[in-house]
Structure formats: C-alpha cells, structure tokens
Design a protein around this motif. Structure first.
Motif, PDB file in Angstrom:
ATOM      1  N   ASP A   1       0.825  -1.212   0.000  1.00 29.07           N
ATOM      2  CA  ASP A   1       0.000   0.000   0.000  1.00 29.07           C
ATOM      3  C   ASP A   1       0.859   1.262   0.000  1.00 29.07           C
ATOM      4  OD1 ASP A   1      -2.209  -1.603   0.022  1.00 29.07           O
ATOM      5  OD2 ASP A   1      -2.682  -1.313   2.137  1.00 29.07           O
ATOM      6  N   LEU A   2       1.973   1.234   0.713  1.00 30.11           N
ATOM      7  CA  LEU A   2       2.824   2.420   0.805  1.00 30.11           C
ATOM      8  C   LEU A   2       3.776   2.539  -0.391  1.00 30.11           C
ATOM      9  CD1 LEU A   2       3.827   4.880   2.390  1.00 30.11           C
ATOM     10  CD2 LEU A   2       5.421   3.368   3.585  1.00 30.11           C
ATOM     11  N   ALA A   3       4.569   1.505  -0.615  1.00 30.97           N
ATOM     12  CA  ALA A   3       5.622   1.594  -1.627  1.00 30.97           C
ATOM     13  C   ALA A   3       5.097   1.465  -3.055  1.00 30.97           C
ATOM     14  CB  ALA A   3       6.679   0.516  -1.365  1.00 30.97           C
ATOM     15  N   LEU A   4       4.130   0.570  -3.258  1.00 34.93           N
ATOM     16  CA  LEU A   4       3.683   0.297  -4.620  1.00 34.93           C
ATOM     17  C   LEU A   4       2.452   1.107  -5.025  1.00 34.93           C
ATOM     18  CD1 LEU A   4       4.352  -3.543  -4.671  1.00 34.93           C
ATOM     19  CD2 LEU A   4       5.801  -1.675  -5.479  1.00 34.93           C
TER      20      LEU A   4
ATOM     21  N   ALA B   1       4.910   4.294  -6.005  1.00 30.10           N
ATOM     22  CA  ALA B   1       5.238   3.896  -7.382  1.00 30.10           C
ATOM     23  C   ALA B   1       4.068   4.092  -8.343  1.00 30.10           C
ATOM     24  CB  ALA B   1       5.697   2.438  -7.385  1.00 30.10           C
ATOM     25  N   GLN B   2       2.898   3.547  -7.993  1.00 33.22           N
ATOM     26  CA  GLN B   2       1.754   3.662  -8.895  1.00 33.22           C
ATOM     27  C   GLN B   2       1.332   5.117  -9.085  1.00 33.22           C
ATOM     28  OE1 GLN B   2      -1.858   0.915  -9.146  1.00 33.22           O
ATOM     29  NE2 GLN B   2      -2.755   2.635  -8.030  1.00 33.22           N
ATOM     30  N   SER B   3       1.288   5.863  -8.000  1.00 37.75           N
ATOM     31  CA  SER B   3       0.887   7.270  -8.090  1.00 37.75           C
ATOM     32  C   SER B   3       1.840   8.061  -8.977  1.00 37.75           C
ATOM     33  CB  SER B   3       0.837   7.891  -6.692  1.00 37.75           C
ATOM     34  OG  SER B   3      -0.177   7.298  -5.920  1.00 37.75           O
ATOM     35  N   TYR B   4       3.123   7.777  -8.864  1.00 36.42           N
ATOM     36  CA  TYR B   4       4.126   8.491  -9.665  1.00 36.42           C
ATOM     37  C   TYR B   4       3.937   8.184 -11.151  1.00 36.42           C
ATOM     38  CZ  TYR B   4       8.642   9.916 -11.543  1.00 36.42           C
ATOM     39  OH  TYR B   4       9.629  10.493 -12.291  1.00 36.42           O
TER      40      TYR B   4
END
Length: 275
Positions: free
Chosen positions: A59-62, A66-69
């Motif tokens: 939830d935090l990293a991906l 990552a997904q938001s970026y």
C-alpha cells in the motif's frame, strides 16, 4: 548506511527542486500521515490494530508511491496534455483571475458529486466493480488502506478530477492544493480513529461512516460519499448505526500482493458471480 544516505540525498534534492506550492502539498501530505498514525495510537476506532498490518508495504511503496508516480506522468503528461493540445482550452485561461480558494471550493464540490455517483455505479456494475474491489480488499482499515485502488480506477477518477482544472486555465497552485485536499481527506475517512463529530457527520464525511463502507456487512453498499456525507443523506444511501463493524475486506478470494491484485481485475467472469 550508504544506501540510506543516497536515498535521503535524492529525496532532499527532489524536494528542493519543487515549487513552493508543491512543497506545501507534499509536506502537508507527509505531515498529515504522521499525524493520523499518532491519533490512531491514541484514539483507536479498532483497538489493537497494528501499524505494520498485512499489505502495508504494498500500500505504501507500490500503490501510494510507485503507482501514483507513474499514473501522474500518464494523466498529466499524456492524457490531459493531449486533450489540451487538441483543443487549446487552457490557453483561454478562463479561471485565471478567479481567487484560488473559490476554485478549490468549486472543484472540490463538483468532483465530490462525480465521485459519489461513480462510486455508487462501481458497486452496481460488474465491470466497474472489478477495478474497485481492490480498494475493499484490506482486512484492516487505516490511514493508508485507502490508497489501495486499481490503476484503472485512479486513471479514470484523477483524469476527471484534474483535467477540468488544467483545461480551464487554473494556476498550478490549484492542482497542488486540490491534490493535498484529496490525499488528506482520503487518509482521514479511512483512518482508524474513533471520531465522533455529531451533527457534522450529516455534512462532512469521516471514519464514522466510511469505515462502515469497508465492512463485510450491510454498510458495504452504503456510504458512497468521500468528502461530503451530505450526498448519502440526500440520496438515501447513508448508514450509521450505533455499533461498529465486526470485520472488513472481501468475503471472496483476493490476491495478497500488488501485481496479482492488478491483474486479478481482468479475470474471466464465471457463470455465477460471487464478487
């Protein structure tokens, strides 16, 4: 240690290169996240819930980072940019002279109306539910769990959210501050905080109602509003009993990692749907 120093240097340089309004937005989001984590420890809605619960890393990293970026590049750099180049709307600067606070109020309310009806449709359409069920999969609901949303759902909703702002010629501050409002409010309504707002819950949405929406019981198909609870009360979808949900998440199988969750939306429909 050297690796961590490298990450710290990269982040520091990235933040220093941001415009002032972008720094305000980013630091506001980070500060709010820390604030909600602290409040969850002091005033927990569900006692004993861990900070590092199942799925926290994804939830935090991906999802969050990552997904938001990647999606921000697609949404702003390609989709909205293509529409703008094709129409030339932003060059008209229709809202350039409108005070920023009025624009934020306008876009927050209008997008919230859209999200209410889109969200309600997602729960009643088997195709749209496929890209929404990831958001309902966390069995522990907290400040971070709301970030778990399928890439296609984010692609649609954030394009609708930010395209009008850019195409109508709003200054870049409006995009940054609107993103801040959405991020902070999203963390708030999912947070594991025992909030009691009384009559304000008829107007402003919070954990009191939205955590019921993530339950496995009757509340799952109610409380579709995000920022303004007034839509649920107005259109008859509000659900706010005196008790608290017993469990959250999905009753059906759902994968436990980001990549499987993303691909799972494209599985074939069976003869009997249990979604």
């Amino acid at each position: 240690m050297e690796f961590l120093n490298g990450i710290f240097s990269f982040v520091s340089e990235y933040i220093n290169n941001l415009a002032p309004y972008e720094k305000i937005s980013m630091l506001g989001i980070i500060g709010s996240a820390i604030f909600f984590v602290i409040l969850e420890r002091i005033f927990p809605y569900t006692k004993g819930q861990e900070v590092l619960r199942e799925g926290f890393f994804d939830d935090l990293a991906l999802y969050t980072i990552a997904q938001s970026y990647i999606l921000s590049i697609i949404i702003f750099g390609y989709i909205i940019n293509f529409i703008d180049i094709s129409t030339g709307l932003s060059r008209l600067k229709l809202l350039a002279n409108v005070p920023i606070w009025i624009q934020l109020f306008f876009f927050t309310v209008t997008h919230d109306i859209y999200i209410y009806f889109m969200h309600r449709w997602q729960h009643n359409n088997k195709w749209l539910w496929r890209i929404h069920e990831a958001h309902h999969s966390p069995k522990k609901v907290d400040w971070l769990s709301g970030s778990r949303s399928h890439a296609l759902e984010i692609l649609i909703n954030q394009t609708v959210e930010f395209a009008p702002i850019i195409l109508l010629g709003s200054p870049p501050e409006v995009v940054a501050y609107k993103g801040l409002i959405s991020a902070v409010w999203g963390m708030y309504i999912h947070s594991n905080i025992d909030v009691k707002t009384g009559w304000l819950q008829k107007i402003i949405n919070g954990p009191e109602m939205h955590r019921w929406h993530h339950s496995t019981g009757k509340g799952r198909n109610r409380n579709f509003a995000t920022k303004l609870a007034v839509w649920d009360w107005l259109f008859g979808t509000a659900y706010l009993p005196d008790s608290k949900p017993d469990e959250y998440g999905l009753k059906t199988f759902f994968p436990n990692n980001y990549f499987s969750q993303t691909l799972f939306a494209f599985r074939r429909f069976g003869k009997k749907q249990s979604d």
